[in-house]
Write an enzyme that holds these catalytic residues in place. Structure first.
Site, PDB file in Angstrom:
ATOM      1  N   LYS A 282       0.830  -1.225   0.000  1.00 27.04           N
ATOM      2  CA  LYS A 282       0.000   0.000   0.000  1.00 27.04           C
ATOM      3  C   LYS A 282       0.858   1.265   0.000  1.00 27.04           C
ATOM      4  CE  LYS A 282       0.641   1.393   4.362  1.00 27.04           C
ATOM      5  NZ  LYS A 282       0.926   2.712   4.901  1.00 27.04           N
TER       6      LYS A 282
ATOM      7  N   THR B 128      -3.962   5.513   3.642  1.00 26.04           N
ATOM      8  CA  THR B 128      -2.665   6.040   3.203  1.00 26.04           C
ATOM      9  C   THR B 128      -2.790   6.774   1.876  1.00 26.04           C
ATOM     10  OG1 THR B 128      -1.718   4.102   4.283  1.00 26.04           O
ATOM     11  CG2 THR B 128      -0.219   5.430   3.006  1.00 26.04           C
TER      12      THR B 128
HETATM   13  O1  LIG Z   1       2.784   8.003   6.658  1.00 25.46           O
HETATM   14  P1  LIG Z   1       2.947   6.716   5.891  1.00 25.46           P
HETATM   15  O2  LIG Z   1       2.711   6.904   4.429  1.00 25.46           O
HETATM   16  O3  LIG Z   1       4.253   6.062   6.224  1.00 25.46           O
HETATM   17  O4  LIG Z   1       1.799   5.719   6.384  1.00 25.46           O
HETATM   18  C1  LIG Z   1       1.686   5.456   7.739  1.00 25.46           C
HETATM   19  C2  LIG Z   1       0.883   4.207   8.041  1.00 25.46           C
HETATM   20  O5  LIG Z   1       1.479   3.072   7.458  1.00 25.46           O
HETATM   21  C3  LIG Z   1      -0.572   4.298   7.713  1.00 25.46           C
HETATM   22  O6  LIG Z   1      -1.233   3.145   8.155  1.00 25.46           O
END
Ligand SMILES: O=P(O)(O)OC[C@H](O)CO
Ligand SMILES: NC(=O)c1ccc[n+]([C@@H]2O[C@H](COP(=O)([O-])OP(=O)(O)OC[C@H]3O[C@@H](n4cnc5c(N)ncnc54)[C@H](O)[C@@H]3O)[C@@H](O)[C@H]2O)c1
Length: 338
Positions: A197, A254
């Site tokens: 993701k 995300t």
């Molecule tokens: O800020 P990011 O893109 O690293 O996403 C944070 C977390 O994985 C969201 O669940």
């Protein structure tokens, strides 16, 4: 039911934004927490001002969170250990922590990534480097943007472990009125979903930075879920996991939130920054999608899984494909049934 095996004293190793937030969740759930920080300035800020000024500014940490730079002290007497260092440094850190880990306690894996070179998932790195039974490892993954959780905004998450009772013990240890963990047994699915993701969020950030609309975002999310699910299935994951919190849930959060470091990085690339400048603009916080587009692409090649969005993000990050051409690359893929 409140099982006897619920951990009470928990060491969280890694005091970045997620390690610090998870330490707060655990303390709010009534646990005693020791948060290990690499740097004395971070530990001191938590001890003296109850705030991690570098990684989680503006959040008051409860008295139940102690901070220490000595991991032996942090691990002493712990009856669960959470690992919150970035994916590509987990091997090195596990090598250092290994001999100090208390025997038999659950290890909660918080990082989202697949190791470059080996293609190993984080629970595999932990088990191999630590010479541990994989059934001790509980993977926590879901729509968990740290800043929202630290502000007490409600969310849910998945705790994946092949040993259901262990997942239930950790579930009781970290449940709060704003943090609702569910258990699953599909560790492979949770880890592949959580890794993939971040790459799709980078693509969504690029699309957003180019001023494209919600149709584009929705198409990326949907087709992104499709390709990450295909990879997961090839690795033995349960397809239903990808419709759950660690799959669709995390992907939507995300790909949609301005708080996501991965999505923000994608936006910066679309606005014309090179990769190094875009990473530097993130203030040193990790955006795992940058490395994961490489490691996921490698895994996809190895297992002959077609992942056009991951391929496109890889080309933007490492082969100077302009962000506008990334969209053309995806739109020009051979036509196929959905
Ligand atoms: O800020 P990011 O893109 O690293 O996403 C944070 C977390 O994985 C969201 O669940
Ligand atoms: N922040 C979130 O919202 C969030 C939510 C869920 C999962 N995660 C995942 O958690 C992991 C950690 O992310 P984060 O948000 O805390 O990152 P961060 O950038 O906020 O902090 C990283 C932490 O790791 C430390 N670190 C960096 N390199 C290291 C090394 N070589 N050895 C030891 N420590 C090192 C840093 O000092 C810092 O304490 C990532 O895999 C991320 O994808 C983050």
């Amino acid at each position: 039911m409140f099982p006897d095996s619920v951990p009470q004293r928990i060491a969280v190793l890694g005091a970045g934004s997620w390690g610090t937030t998870f330490a707060k969740v655990l303390a709010d759930a009534g646990r005693d927490v020791v948060l290990w920080a690499r740097r004395e300035s971070v530990a001191e800020s938590i001890r003296d001002r109850r705030e991690n000024e570098q990684y989680l500014p503006g959040v008051l940490l409860p008295a139940g969170v102690e901070a220490d730079t000595d991991f032996d002290r942090a691990l002493d007497g712990a009856d669960a250990v959470a690992l919150a260092v970035p994916s590509q440094s987990l091997r090195e850190n596990m090598g250092v922590f290994r001999d100090s880990l208390p025997p038999d306690v659950p290890l909660i894996s918080l990082a989202k990534g697949v190791e470059i070179g080996t293609g190993l998932r984080m629970s595999e790195v932990i088990a191999r480097v630590g010479h541990l039974d994989p059934a001790r490892i509980v993977v926590l993954s879901g729509p968990n943007l740290a800043v929202e959780i630290a502000a007490g905004r409600p969310t849910a998450t998945a705790l994946a472990c092949t040993d259901h009772d262990r997942a239930v013990a950790v579930q009781h240890a970290c449940a709060t009125p704003y943090f609702r963990p569910f258990t699953i047994t599909d560790v492979v699915g949770a880890e592949i979903a959580g890794t993939g993701k971040n790459v799709i969020a980078l693509a969504c950030g690029i699309s957003d930075g180019l001023g494209l609309g919600l149709n584009t975002t929705a198409s990326l999310i949907t087709r992104g879920l499709h390709e990450v699910t295909r990879l997961g299935e090839a690795l033995g994951a349960v397809p239903a996991t990808f419709a759950g919190l660690s799959g669709l849930g995390d992907l939507v959060a995300t790909c949609s939130s301005p708080l996501s470091r991965n999505r923000t990085l994608g936006r910066r690339l679309a606005e014309g920054l090179g990769l190094d400048a875009a990473l530097a603009a993130g203030g040193g916080q990790v955006a795992e999608g940058v490395v994961s587009c490489r490691s996921v692409r490698d895994l996809a090649h190895r297992h002959r899984v077609d992942m056009p969005i991951t391929e496109a993000v890889y080309r933007v990050c490492y082969q100077h494909l302009p962000p506008t051409a990334m969209i053309d690359f995806m739109m020009d893929q051979p036509h196929s049934p959905e």
